[in-house]
Structure formats: structure tokens, C-alpha cells
Design a protein around this motif. Structure first.
Motif, mmCIF file in Angstrom:
data_model
loop_
_atom_site.group_PDB
_atom_site.id
_atom_site.type_symbol
_atom_site.label_atom_id
_atom_site.label_comp_id
_atom_site.label_asym_id
_atom_site.label_seq_id
_atom_site.Cartn_x
_atom_site.Cartn_y
_atom_site.Cartn_z
ATOM 1 N N THR A 45 0.586 -1.098 0.116
ATOM 2 C CA THR A 45 0.073 0.091 0.114
ATOM 3 C C THR A 45 0.572 1.050 0.209
ATOM 4 O O THR A 45 0.426 2.568 -0.455
ATOM 5 C CB THR A 45 -0.794 0.128 1.864
ATOM 6 O OG1 THR A 45 -1.738 -1.385 0.665
ATOM 7 C CG2 THR A 45 -1.683 1.057 1.507
ATOM 8 N N ARG A 48 2.529 2.810 -2.971
ATOM 9 C CA ARG A 48 1.799 3.599 -4.215
ATOM 10 C C ARG A 48 1.782 2.712 -5.742
ATOM 11 O O ARG A 48 2.089 3.824 -6.854
ATOM 12 C CB ARG A 48 1.808 5.173 -4.328
ATOM 13 C CG ARG A 48 1.866 5.631 -3.317
ATOM 14 C CD ARG A 48 1.622 7.166 -2.904
ATOM 15 N NE ARG A 48 3.244 7.891 -4.509
ATOM 16 C CZ ARG A 48 4.024 8.194 -4.602
ATOM 17 N NH1 ARG A 48 3.936 8.289 -2.918
ATOM 18 N NH2 ARG A 48 4.939 8.833 -5.185
ATOM 19 N N ARG A 118 1.285 1.216 -11.591
ATOM 20 C CA ARG A 118 0.726 1.601 -11.942
ATOM 21 C C ARG A 118 -0.483 1.363 -12.440
ATOM 22 O O ARG A 118 -0.203 1.361 -13.797
ATOM 23 C CB ARG A 118 0.779 3.587 -11.582
ATOM 24 C CG ARG A 118 1.982 4.047 -10.462
ATOM 25 C CD ARG A 118 2.460 5.334 -11.284
ATOM 26 N NE ARG A 118 3.145 5.187 -11.565
ATOM 27 C CZ ARG A 118 4.026 5.950 -12.111
ATOM 28 N NH1 ARG A 118 4.315 7.344 -11.516
ATOM 29 N NH2 ARG A 118 5.434 5.724 -13.383
#
Length: 155
Positions: A45, A48, A118
Motif C-alpha cells: 500500500t 503507491r 500504476r
């Protein structure tokens, strides 16, 4: 799992030397019993979606382990590696962010880089973690020694 768009921040660079190994520090919370969990090769976490690795062209596996143990919350219990090419073959890329500016009080490992998770869905993240895990496990733990605390001769 192909990236159609890569957005780099100031100071970030895509790594393209497919044979370069990037080192991943494995800590106690990355184990499932006596075995490394597949989650070890993906983001937590706090990351990111940018889990930390270190470039083998900048730092040795031992130096990266020592730096991590001396600077991170949890000591490194070992170092595993994957190549930039293996990440590319998995449909993603590695970003060198070692030249990005830091906020006051922040530290960054020498040769810091990250595998970019991401904009991936949860299933895609699981798949990528597993692929990287299998590459790293096939290569095996990279030879290093436990970091000796400052002021001690032996760990």
C-alpha cells in the motif's frame, strides 16, 4: 498487459537495457511461512504501485542489502533479482527515479528504480507479481551476507 501510455515525472527515465538486473529486498513480512510470497515482487500500500528495486549497474546486491537494512523499517533478509527484459516481457517497464528530487528528510536507495504497477487492475497486478516472482525464484537468491550493524564486527 501492455502499457499504451507511459507518463514519466521530472527526473524519471525508462530503463531499456534488457539484461540489467534490478534487486528486490525481501523482508520478514514478504514471507508466507518459510517461502517467499508472490506479493514480495509487487507493491505494498505504501508503494503507491511503484515497488522499490535497485539497479545492478549502480550498486551491488550486497550494498543494496546493507543500505536497506540500515535505512528501512525492516531489515533485508535477502536479495532477489529480475531483469529489465523480464519486466518488459511481462508487459510492463522499469523506471529509474534516482534523479528525482526528494522532500526534506526523505532518503532514496542508491540506484533506486521501480517496476510500474500504476493503472493496472487487481487481477493484472496479481498476474504481474506472479510472473516476476517466478523469474526471481528461478534465478535464486543472490549471494549476500546479513548486514553487520554499525560498530560491530559480526552480525
Amino acid at each position: 498487459m501492455t502499457a499504451t501510455h507511459v507518463e514519466l515525472g521530472d527526473g524519471e527515465q525508462l530503463m531499456s537495457s534488457e539484461s540489467e538486473v534490478v534487486f528486490r529486498q525481501v523482508t520478514q513480512h514478504m514471507f508466507d511461512g518459510d517461502l517467499i510470497a508472490t506479493t514480495a515482487f509487487g507493491p505494498s500500500t505504501a508503494d503507491r504501485d511503484m515497488p522499490s528495486y535497485s539497479r545492478s549497474t549502480v550498486v551491488t546486491a550486497q550494498d543494496s542489502r546493507d543500505w536497506h537494512t540500515q535505512n528501512a523499517k525492516s531489515p533485508s533478509l535477502g536479495v532477489w533479482g529480475i531483469t529489465v527484459g523480464e519486466v518488459i516481457d511481462s508487459g510492463r517497464y522499469v523506471v529509474d527515479d534516482s534523479q528525482c528530487s526528494l522532500d526534506d528528510g526523505q532518503k532514496r536507495a542508491p540506484g533506486h528504480c521501480f517496476v510500474d504497477f500504476r493503472e493496472l487492475s487487481k487481477p493484472q497486478k496479481r498476474e504481474l507479481r506472479a510472473q516476476l516472482y517466478f523469474y526471481a525464484i528461478a534465478r535464486g537468491e543472490l549471494p549476500t551476507m546479513a548486514t553487520t550493524p554499525d560498530g560491530q564486527l559480526f552480525a
